[in-house]
Each structure stands twice: as structure tokens, then as C-alpha cells.
Enzyme design. Structure first.
Site, PDB file in Angstrom:
ATOM      1  N   GLY A  25       0.839  -1.200   0.000  1.00 47.23           N
ATOM      2  CA  GLY A  25       0.000   0.000   0.000  1.00 47.23           C
ATOM      3  C   GLY A  25       0.865   1.238   0.000  1.00 47.23           C
ATOM      4  O   GLY A  25       2.098   1.156   0.032  1.00 47.23           O
ATOM      5  N   GLY A  27       1.178   4.913   2.014  1.00 41.17           N
ATOM      6  CA  GLY A  27       0.723   5.808   3.094  1.00 41.17           C
ATOM      7  C   GLY A  27       0.916   7.238   2.622  1.00 41.17           C
ATOM      8  O   GLY A  27       1.431   7.483   1.539  1.00 41.17           O
ATOM      9  N   GLU A 104      -7.125  -1.301   3.931  1.00 39.72           N
ATOM     10  CA  GLU A 104      -7.773  -0.029   4.310  1.00 39.72           C
ATOM     11  C   GLU A 104      -9.303  -0.113   4.257  1.00 39.72           C
ATOM     12  O   GLU A 104      -9.869  -0.758   3.360  1.00 39.72           O
ATOM     13  CB  GLU A 104      -7.307   1.078   3.360  1.00 39.72           C
ATOM     14  CG  GLU A 104      -5.827   1.370   3.434  1.00 39.72           C
ATOM     15  CD  GLU A 104      -5.397   2.414   2.394  1.00 39.72           C
ATOM     16  OE1 GLU A 104      -4.185   2.632   2.251  1.00 39.72           O
ATOM     17  OE2 GLU A 104      -6.282   3.008   1.739  1.00 39.72           O
ATOM     18  N   ASP A 143      -6.452  13.900  10.999  1.00 35.71           N
ATOM     19  CA  ASP A 143      -6.494  13.442   9.600  1.00 35.71           C
ATOM     20  C   ASP A 143      -7.250  12.120   9.493  1.00 35.71           C
ATOM     21  O   ASP A 143      -6.804  11.185   8.824  1.00 35.71           O
ATOM     22  CB  ASP A 143      -5.053  13.280   9.073  1.00 35.71           C
ATOM     23  CG  ASP A 143      -5.042  13.091   7.554  1.00 35.71           C
ATOM     24  OD1 ASP A 143      -4.076  12.483   7.034  1.00 35.71           O
ATOM     25  OD2 ASP A 143      -6.019  13.495   6.899  1.00 35.71           O
ATOM     26  N   LYS A 145      -9.692   9.542   8.162  1.00 38.46           N
ATOM     27  CA  LYS A 145     -10.368   9.275   6.881  1.00 38.46           C
ATOM     28  C   LYS A 145     -10.289   7.778   6.625  1.00 38.46           C
ATOM     29  O   LYS A 145      -9.439   7.097   7.245  1.00 38.46           O
ATOM     30  CB  LYS A 145      -9.706  10.062   5.750  1.00 38.46           C
ATOM     31  CG  LYS A 145      -8.211   9.865   5.635  1.00 38.46           C
ATOM     32  CD  LYS A 145      -7.595  10.838   4.632  1.00 38.46           C
ATOM     33  CE  LYS A 145      -6.082  10.694   4.593  1.00 38.46           C
ATOM     34  NZ  LYS A 145      -5.460  11.710   3.762  1.00 38.46           N
ATOM     35  N   ASN A 148      -7.074   5.968   6.511  1.00 38.16           N
ATOM     36  CA  ASN A 148      -6.278   5.838   7.741  1.00 38.16           C
ATOM     37  C   ASN A 148      -6.904   4.896   8.749  1.00 38.16           C
ATOM     38  O   ASN A 148      -6.521   4.878   9.912  1.00 38.16           O
ATOM     39  CB  ASN A 148      -6.102   7.224   8.394  1.00 38.16           C
ATOM     40  CG  ASN A 148      -5.120   8.079   7.637  1.00 38.16           C
ATOM     41  OD1 ASN A 148      -4.339   7.549   6.858  1.00 38.16           O
ATOM     42  ND2 ASN A 148      -5.184   9.385   7.840  1.00 38.16           N
ATOM     43  N   ASP A 164      -1.505   6.556  10.723  1.00 36.85           N
ATOM     44  CA  ASP A 164      -1.072   7.848  10.158  1.00 36.85           C
ATOM     45  C   ASP A 164      -1.276   9.028  11.097  1.00 36.85           C
ATOM     46  O   ASP A 164      -2.210   9.800  10.983  1.00 36.85           O
ATOM     47  CB  ASP A 164      -1.782   8.125   8.824  1.00 36.85           C
ATOM     48  CG  ASP A 164      -0.799   7.920   7.676  1.00 36.85           C
ATOM     49  OD1 ASP A 164      -1.237   7.802   6.532  1.00 36.85           O
ATOM     50  OD2 ASP A 164       0.412   7.870   7.969  1.00 36.85           O
ATOM     51  N   THR A 183      -3.445  36.808  38.221  1.00 39.07           N
ATOM     52  CA  THR A 183      -4.401  37.863  38.599  1.00 39.07           C
ATOM     53  C   THR A 183      -4.729  38.695  37.358  1.00 39.07           C
ATOM     54  O   THR A 183      -3.813  39.157  36.681  1.00 39.07           O
ATOM     55  CB  THR A 183      -3.739  38.787  39.662  1.00 39.07           C
ATOM     56  OG1 THR A 183      -3.216  37.941  40.680  1.00 39.07           O
ATOM     57  CG2 THR A 183      -4.755  39.753  40.224  1.00 39.07           C
TER      58      THR A 183
END
Ligand SMILES: Cc1n[nH]c(N)c1-c1cccs1
Length: 328
Positions: A25, A27, A104, A143, A145, A148, A164, A183
Site C-alpha cells: 500500500g 501511506g 484499508e 487526519d 479518513k 487511515n 497515520d 491575577t
């Protein structure tokens, strides 16, 4: 496996410990390959971040990669990807991660068009628990999605793990917090009125999970480029304009739609928090939770009394972090 010259480029210590094989895959920051630990024959995923791939922003790439590695090594939750090993050379980082045979979530949704509601709920519950853990440890993913979210197997009922973290942000004590502790004799009014909305940056993860849930249930995204809508994607998002297309949503429960609507609220101050989403009627499903807990904490890792593994404990002893633990 790898071409000889590719294998020879690797740090000696790395290639003595692992055999790197095919690409599985890509990334965000580089490619992912299947690797075997020579001593155990166990399969792992190797994510390579080539510093030279980001000539213009080599500084930020390095910083974001180092931040990701720092975060990855600190977290411990069954639905967050674990780092198994790490090497670096002058021009690359080599991060060994858990292998997720199911690939994924993005590809799973694409192949199934729509994911069945009970399965979408099982995955969504695990995502909520993972992000609840991150937020309780002062980490915002930023991120989230379907690319990920990884699946542990090709079965519908499986563990999901979020990956990720290179866009993540670690929340530290801010100058504003220190100011509000002192203060306020000479403090301008806007410092107080602005302070009211600071600390909602974690709400971005709730929004993203709303979009992920929408895509899992309906098989299409809530916000996308379409001339018929007559608005840019960013305008659709800032105005919160999306459509439940009947042919896709008719068979889906009102409770599921209600969670999506409350996560896709434009105002972060009224948007459902992760904690509130976990209390929503759609997630009040004991059978689903039993299935989820059973695969997240398989019995071989449970104590004698069957309690969950330490994996659920927050890394920092502080436990839940309040909203104030935010950067300005
Ligand atoms: C990391 C990791 N562990 N197991 C898989 N399949 C990955 C991938 C990430 C991105 C593409 S593949």
C-alpha cells in the site's frame, strides 16, 4: 522479495532482523511493504518515509515524521496501530507497524459500495474508543479518513486500527492557560471572551468521524464536487450542506442518521463530542459492544476475572484531559 540493490540500501541491522517483500500500500508519507521478522517469521508492515521526497519542506517532513514516531511509540490501545520497531538513516525513516491483513477501510467501502449498518456500527464504535483514548491523552489525530482506518482481516467482524499520526497534534499547556491562572488586574476583556471558544480543536476529529460514518453507511461522501450542487466542496462544508439520498439511506435507521447529523454540525461548540457519541442511542447496543470488546480484548489477553487488558488504560496517569489542555 526486494531487488538486491533495494535490500542492500537498508541499514545492515534492519536487513539482518527483517526480510522485506512486496508493496502492500501507499501511506501519506511513503510506501508500505510486507516484511517478515526473521527470528519469528511474524509478518509486519514496513512504512518507509524518505526524507528526500519532501525537498521543499524537508524541515516539516522531518518534524512531522518525528512527531508521528514520538506519538506512535507512546500510545497503547487495541484500535490504534502499534509501532513494532524503528530505524533511521540520513535519508529515510523505517517504521515497522502491526500488519493489518484486511487493508484499508477505504478499499472495503469501495468494494462493498455500502457497509451493512451493524458492521458500520461495530467499526464506528471501535473508532470512537480509539479517538476517545487519543483525546484523553491530549492527542488530536486531525487526519481521520477511511484511508487511515485499517482492518485486521477480510471478515466483516474484525478489529479496526487507526493509523497515520503525522498530522496529529499533542496538546500542551498554553500561554493562555497560564495567563488565566494569574491575577487579571491588567487583563483585557477579549482574553476572557476569546478563551470561551479555545480548546475545541479536538472537535475536528468528531467531524471527520461523522464523514467516515456517512461514507461507510451510504457509500458516497457527504461533501463532494458536483456542478449540480452549485457550491464548492469547502462551501458545502462551511455551510453544512449535504444530502441523504433516499435510495441509499432508506434502509438505514433514524438513530444512525441522527448520529451523523449531530457530528456534522458546523459549530464545533454544539457538535457531538466523542464522549457524547458513545452515549448516543445508536451505540446503546449491548450485543455490538460485547462483540467489539471480545475482539478488541481477545480472551487470551484478559485477566483471570475477565477484565480487559491494560491496553485501555490511558498512557498518562492524568486520565481524562479537560478542554483547557489546548494550545492557543
Ligand atoms: C501500516 C499498515 N499495516 N498493515 C497495513 N495493511 C498497513 C498499511 C497502511 C497503508 C497502506 S497498507
Amino acid at each position: 522479495d526486494l531487488m538486491a540493490d533495494e535490500q542492500s540500501n537498508l541499514p545492515k541491522e534492519l536487513s539482518e532482523k527483517y526480510m522485506i517483500t512486496k508493496k502492500i500500500g501507499v501511506g501519506v508519507c511513503g510506501e508500505v511493504k510486507l516484511a517478515f521478522e526473521r527470528a519469528t517469521c511474524k509478518k509486519v508492515a514496513l512504512k518507509t518515509i524518505n526524507k528526500k521526497d519532501f525537498p521543499a519542506s524537508v524541515g516539516t517532513a522531518t518534524r512531522s515524521a518525528e512527531r508521528e514516531i514520538q506519538i506512535l511509540q507512546k500510545i497503547d490501545h487495541p484500535c490504534l496501530i502499534k509501532t513494532k520497531d524503528f530505524f533511521q538513516t540520513d535519508d529515510s525513516y523505517y517504521i515497522f507497524l502491526e500488519l493489518m491483513e484486511g487493508g484499508e477501510l477505504f478499499d472495503r467501502v469501495k468494494s462493498k459500495q455500502q457497509i451493512k449498518e451493524p458492521i458500520a456500527k461495530l467499526y464506528f464504535y471501535q473508532m470512537l474508543k480509539a479517538v476517545e483514548y487519543l483525546h484523553n491523552n491530549g492527542i488530536i489525530h486531525r487526519d481521520l479518513k477511511p484511508e487511515n482506518v485499517l482492518l485486521s482481516s477480510h471478515d466483516d467482524v474484525c478489529v479496526i486500527k487507526i493509523t497515520d499520526f503525522n498530522q496529529s497534534k499533542i496538546l500542551e499547556e498554553s500561554a493562555l492557560m497560564r495567563t488565566l491562572c494569574g491575577t487579571p488586574t491588567y487583563l483585557a476583556p477579549e482574553v476572557f471572551t476569546d478563551a470561551v471558544t479555545v480548546g475545541y480543536s479536538r472537535a475536528v476529529d468528531a467531524w471527520s468521524l461523522g464523514v467516515v460514518l456517512f461514507v461507510c453507511l451510504a457509500g458516497y461522501p457527504p461533501f463532494y464536487p458536483d456542478a449540480r450542487i452549485g457550491l464548492s466542496v469547502s462551501d458545502q462544508i462551511t455551510q453544512g450542506i449535504y444530502t441523504f439520498i433516499p435510495s441509499k439511506w432508506d434502509g438505514i435507521s433514524d438513530d444512525a442518521k441522527d448520529v451523523v447529523k449531530k457530528l456534522l454540525r458546523v459549530d464545533p461548540n454544539v457538535r457531538l463530542t466523542i464522549e457524547e457519541a458513545l452515549q448516543h442511542p445508536w451505540l446503546m447496543d449491548e450485543a455490538m459492544k460485547e462483540t467489539a470488546e471480545g475482539i478488541m480484548y481477545p480472551k487470551d489477553s484478559r485477566d483471570a476475572d475477565g477484565t480487559a487488558d491494560s491496553g485501555d488504560a490511558t498512557v498518562a496517569s492524568t486520565g481524562k484531559r479537560s478542554r483547557e489542555d489546548e494550545e492557543e
